[in-house]
Design a protein around this motif. Structure first.
Motif, mmCIF file in Angstrom:
data_model
loop_
_atom_site.group_PDB
_atom_site.id
_atom_site.type_symbol
_atom_site.label_atom_id
_atom_site.label_comp_id
_atom_site.label_asym_id
_atom_site.label_seq_id
_atom_site.Cartn_x
_atom_site.Cartn_y
_atom_site.Cartn_z
ATOM 1 N N GLY A 1 109.394 48.015 46.978
ATOM 2 C CA GLY A 1 110.589 47.219 47.181
ATOM 3 C C GLY A 1 111.122 46.664 45.888
ATOM 4 O O GLY A 1 110.675 47.041 44.800
ATOM 5 N N LEU A 2 112.090 45.760 46.024
ATOM 6 C CA LEU A 2 112.720 45.102 44.884
ATOM 7 C C LEU A 2 112.224 43.671 44.814
ATOM 8 O O LEU A 2 112.356 42.918 45.792
ATOM 9 C CB LEU A 2 114.237 45.130 45.060
ATOM 10 C CG LEU A 2 115.065 44.301 44.074
ATOM 11 C CD1 LEU A 2 114.879 44.812 42.656
ATOM 12 C CD2 LEU A 2 116.532 44.314 44.473
ATOM 13 N N VAL A 3 111.651 43.304 43.672
ATOM 14 C CA VAL A 3 111.140 41.951 43.479
ATOM 15 C C VAL A 3 111.522 41.462 42.098
ATOM 16 O O VAL A 3 111.919 42.249 41.234
ATOM 17 C CB VAL A 3 109.604 41.876 43.644
ATOM 18 C CG1 VAL A 3 109.175 42.249 45.060
ATOM 19 C CG2 VAL A 3 108.911 42.766 42.619
ATOM 20 N N GLN A 4 111.363 40.168 41.888
ATOM 21 C CA GLN A 4 111.611 39.587 40.575
ATOM 22 C C GLN A 4 110.338 39.618 39.732
ATOM 23 O O GLN A 4 109.221 39.656 40.270
ATOM 24 C CB GLN A 4 112.097 38.149 40.727
ATOM 25 C CG GLN A 4 113.510 38.036 41.295
ATOM 26 C CD GLN A 4 114.031 36.625 41.257
ATOM 27 O OE1 GLN A 4 113.274 35.666 41.373
ATOM 28 N NE2 GLN A 4 115.338 36.481 41.109
ATOM 29 N N ALA A 5 110.509 39.564 38.440
ATOM 30 C CA ALA A 5 109.362 39.516 37.544
ATOM 31 C C ALA A 5 108.469 38.332 37.896
ATOM 32 O O ALA A 5 108.967 37.239 38.214
ATOM 33 C CB ALA A 5 109.833 39.418 36.109
ATOM 34 N N GLY A 6 107.156 38.582 37.865
ATOM 35 C CA GLY A 6 106.193 37.550 38.207
ATOM 36 C C GLY A 6 105.730 37.592 39.650
ATOM 37 O O GLY A 6 104.732 36.950 40.004
#
Length: 127
Positions: free
Chosen positions: A10-15
């Motif tokens: 999926g699409l996630v943010q850094a961290g």
């Protein structure tokens, strides 16, 4: 006929964290070594992590300390827990099964050692 089906990308943010799953069917899962690889367009497929039938694990240098491979033989599934994701982890991730591994104490890291591959799951990490 062995089939491998990945999920969890999926699409996630850094961290952030993600857990990839790979469900295997058509073979005696517990006997085989499993691996995770990743590949960006135009680049070679890169070893991420592997686990033998004896649960010996090895992780690539770029993910060591952040990613963890594991397996559940009762569910015929191998997992890749990915923590502290970075934008450079953005890739298509592939699960693979090594039917010919003769040494349960050594993890194969070469794509040519693996016999069956899943269709891949996309992981995208935004900065």
């Amino acid at each position: 006929q062995v089939q491998l089906v990945e999920s969890g990308g999926g699409l996630v943010q850094a961290g952030a964290s993600l857990r990839l799953s790979c469900a295997a069917s058509g073979g005696t899962f517990r006997r085989y070594a499993m691996g995770w690889f990743r590949q960006a367009p135009g680049k070679e497929r890169e070893f991420v992590a592997g686990i033998t039938s004896n649960r010996i694990t090895k992780h690539g240098d770029s993910v060591k300390g952040r990613f963890t491979i594991s397996r559940d033989n009762g569910k015929n599934t191998v997992y890749l827990q990915m923590n502290s994701l970075k934008s450079e982890d953005t890739d298509a991730y592939y699960c693979a099964e090594d039917l010919g591994a003769t040494n349960p104490w050594v993890v194969g890291t070469n794509i040519y050692e693996y016999d069956y591959w899943g269709q891949g799951t996309q992981v995208t990490v935004s900065p």
